[in-house]
Design a protein around this motif. Sequence first.
Motif, short mmCIF file in Angstrom:
data_model
loop_
_atom_site.label_atom_id
_atom_site.label_comp_id
_atom_site.label_asym_id
_atom_site.label_seq_id
_atom_site.Cartn_x
_atom_site.Cartn_y
_atom_site.Cartn_z
N VAL A 147 0.80 -1.22 0.00
CA VAL A 147 0.00 0.00 0.00
C VAL A 147 0.84 1.28 0.00
O VAL A 147 0.69 2.13 -0.88
N TYR A 148 1.72 1.46 0.99
CA TYR A 148 2.35 2.75 1.23
C TYR A 148 3.88 2.66 1.17
O TYR A 148 4.56 3.00 2.13
N HIS A 149 4.43 2.24 0.05
CA HIS A 149 5.87 2.02 0.00
C HIS A 149 6.68 3.30 0.14
O HIS A 149 7.84 3.27 0.56
N ASP A 150 6.10 4.45 -0.23
CA ASP A 150 6.86 5.71 -0.16
C ASP A 150 6.16 6.76 0.69
O ASP A 150 6.33 7.96 0.48
N GLN A 151 5.38 6.31 1.67
CA GLN A 151 4.66 7.24 2.53
C GLN A 151 4.89 6.89 4.01
O GLN A 151 4.02 6.33 4.67
N PRO A 152 6.06 7.21 4.54
CA PRO A 152 6.33 6.89 5.94
C PRO A 152 5.35 7.53 6.90
O PRO A 152 5.03 6.95 7.94
N HIS A 153 4.86 8.73 6.57
CA HIS A 153 3.89 9.37 7.44
C HIS A 153 2.61 8.54 7.54
O HIS A 153 2.02 8.41 8.61
N TYR B 15 14.19 21.75 4.67
CA TYR B 15 12.81 21.78 5.13
C TYR B 15 11.99 20.86 4.24
O TYR B 15 11.86 21.09 3.05
N CYS B 16 11.47 19.78 4.83
CA CYS B 16 10.72 18.79 4.06
C CYS B 16 9.40 19.39 3.58
O CYS B 16 8.67 20.00 4.36
N PRO B 17 9.07 19.21 2.31
CA PRO B 17 7.76 19.69 1.84
C PRO B 17 6.63 18.95 2.53
O PRO B 17 6.84 17.96 3.23
N ILE B 18 5.42 19.43 2.33
CA ILE B 18 4.25 18.84 3.01
C ILE B 18 4.15 17.35 2.73
O ILE B 18 3.90 16.55 3.61
N ASP B 19 4.35 16.95 1.48
CA ASP B 19 4.23 15.56 1.07
C ASP B 19 5.63 14.99 0.87
O ASP B 19 6.34 15.35 -0.08
N GLU B 20 6.04 14.09 1.74
CA GLU B 20 7.39 13.53 1.65
C GLU B 20 7.58 12.68 0.41
O GLU B 20 8.71 12.32 0.06
N ARG B 21 6.48 12.34 -0.26
CA ARG B 21 6.61 11.56 -1.50
C ARG B 21 7.23 12.38 -2.62
O ARG B 21 7.74 11.81 -3.60
N ASP B 22 7.21 13.70 -2.52
CA ASP B 22 7.92 14.54 -3.48
C ASP B 22 9.39 14.51 -3.09
O ASP B 22 9.85 15.31 -2.27
N ILE B 23 10.12 13.58 -3.67
CA ILE B 23 11.50 13.32 -3.22
C ILE B 23 12.53 14.24 -3.87
O ILE B 23 13.69 14.23 -3.47
N ARG B 24 12.11 15.05 -4.82
CA ARG B 24 13.09 15.89 -5.51
C ARG B 24 13.82 16.86 -4.57
O ARG B 24 15.06 16.95 -4.63
N LYS C 279 11.13 1.37 -6.32
CA LYS C 279 10.11 1.51 -5.28
C LYS C 279 10.75 1.60 -3.91
O LYS C 279 10.41 2.47 -3.09
N ARG C 280 11.71 0.72 -3.64
CA ARG C 280 12.39 0.75 -2.34
C ARG C 280 13.23 2.01 -2.17
O ARG C 280 13.29 2.59 -1.08
N ALA C 281 13.86 2.42 -3.26
CA ALA C 281 14.69 3.63 -3.18
C ALA C 281 13.84 4.85 -2.84
O ALA C 281 14.22 5.68 -2.01
N LYS C 282 12.68 4.98 -3.46
CA LYS C 282 11.81 6.12 -3.18
C LYS C 282 11.31 6.06 -1.73
O LYS C 282 11.18 7.10 -1.08
N GLY C 283 11.04 4.86 -1.24
CA GLY C 283 10.65 4.73 0.16
C GLY C 283 11.75 5.16 1.10
O GLY C 283 11.51 5.83 2.11
N THR C 284 12.99 4.78 0.78
CA THR C 284 14.13 5.17 1.61
C THR C 284 14.31 6.68 1.64
O THR C 284 14.51 7.29 2.69
N VAL C 285 14.22 7.31 0.47
CA VAL C 285 14.40 8.77 0.40
C VAL C 285 13.27 9.48 1.13
O VAL C 285 13.49 10.47 1.83
N ALA C 286 12.04 8.99 0.98
CA ALA C 286 10.91 9.62 1.67
C ALA C 286 11.08 9.56 3.18
O ALA C 286 10.78 10.51 3.91
N ALA C 287 11.56 8.41 3.68
CA ALA C 287 11.80 8.28 5.12
C ALA C 287 12.94 9.18 5.57
O ALA C 287 12.88 9.81 6.63
#
Length: 633
Positions: A248-254, A427-436, A525-533
């Motif tokens: 479900v939430y591979h890149d959404q640690p929140h 400063y992390c943006p509101i949505d951590e899924r925006d990994i740029r 997928k795992r890389a994006k999850g790691t960066v989001a966390a």
Amino acid sequence: MPPPSLANGHVSNESSHNDAGLRSDFVAYKELQHNEIRIAEIDPVTADSRSEQVSGRLIHVPRDQPPAYQALSYAWGRPSKRETGYILLDGIKHPVTRTLEAALHRLRHEDGQKKLLIWVDALCINQNDLGEKAREVERMRPIYERAEQVSVWLGEHSEDSPLAWKLLKELHVASNLTTVIQSHRLRAFDALKDLFRREYWWRIWVVQEVNSNENTVVYCGEDHMSWSDLLQASGRIEKATRIILDAVYHDQPHSIYTLTSGGPRNLRIQRHSNTRADEKKLPLLVDLLYSHESKLSSEDVDKVYALVGLSLDRETFGAIDYSLPARLVYIHTAKYIITQTECLNVICRQNNDDNPLSLPSWVPDWQRRLLFPHHRVMHMQFREPSYEAAGTTKAKFSWPPWTNNSEVLQASGFTVCTVKDVAHPFYCPIDERDIRPTLVAFHGWWEFFANAKGSTIDDCEAFQRTFCGGTWAPRYEEFGREDPSQRVSQFVRLLWKMFPRLIDGMPPLPTTPLEEGIDDVELEKRAKGTVAAAALRMHGKRLVVTESKLVGFAPMAARAGDKIVVLFGCNFPVVLRQLEPKAKCLQVDGKFYGGERMSWALIGEIYVDGIMYGAAMRNLNAGKYTEESYYIH
């Protein structure tokens, strides 16, 4: 629950215990005698009154031998969204919040015979009698303890909340969690996430209400579930973290954190307890403050007062006094914790607040006033293994009498080094899924690090440890399931794909081979999850380098010239900033104090690679550093 009249005249923004703005002047309250409480007696539903207004009356009953009654636990809602409803008391319209009206409408009996006896703060305390209000606030816990049932009202169903209840009920009885999770779509998990984010879960007084009685039932619309079953269901979610992560939430640690630690688990006072607190094993007040620092209260003092009665410190903390301003309550709380624990860790909770109370820099502001409202800055308190920068030493501290109202903390320790340069803060943006933004910040931090320290294999390993503050917070470890050394490789992989020009000019960063046998889609997928966390770890921080080339993960307010200090009795090094010296001579209570004393401001805790587990203490004992006193304002 404080008297609203002592709250600078403003109406509660979320607590159900401040209702002066909705009280009616024509409701006649009879004075409570010494051993009495009021109970609301709510009429049952009859065939002819199903859609009619809630009606009833207030009765007086013995406090120590009341009839069987329920106690209501609910949230009002924010003032901007709060609507006024009404019920009938003795046939007279009485204004209440729509939330309370809906709760009583749901809970009243439908047999046409039995009256609902229920204690409700907004009805059973005379809000116009300040003396009664102060007395009853002190006696809230026994009222909930003696109730036959505590009824939690989450509110009416939203469009998708029935999906959340269906998922919870299936999780509670499921023999195979994977099957249940995979059978539900993203919409059901989003609905559960929204349910666990309802305002009820963030009220500070709720912690006391649901932990004072073993028979608690949670209601939402027409659905209900016992508190213990709800805790067990949410506990099974925590056990299935990896399954939910993959499905479900591979890149959404929140989102993962909301599901595994939010909702009912967010209100426990003991981590592994599903029932009310064991009176013999109550937690320390400081632990409760850490656990519930994100809760909301309309009154600043309630961030402390709402937890004292549930703590091991309730007999020694001192009197609950709502006439004191929050500033003095917070200073007293910090002094009390330092004295009781002989530890200075609590001062590190001061981080990234705007300090409207003008607190000394070593005193935490327990109200949730953050410069970054969307993401809290993550502290180093919950690391495994725990940091021990000062070894096993106990704090050496005092509050010198010559200082202003004894609000200066004198603490002993030693200076390790001086900050020479700092990287740009992140400063992390509101949505951590925006990994740029996170990738760009990572690139900048690595360039800063490599230019300041180097890019050898050992340097790269130090950077890998430092850029997220050493070990990751346990709640985000699921996003770093691979070998920690692969986290840097995950960043580099995504940098190559999304910002190839940055890679071309970047100092070389050695990487490790990624796990074999996994296709490119899964790797990304795992890389994006790691960066989001990592984004949530990096949030509100910056890298610093010292004059001796130590590197640190520091508060974003840190700057060149700040000192990195290890204080005795503190698990974390701290950043201190020199202030102007105070007067050379002072006279207090007839006593003369001479000598110039250097003053310091606490900026916050810092991770410094290489000194988090007693290395600096060993260097102190070897004569490399000199012990001194710091007067922290």
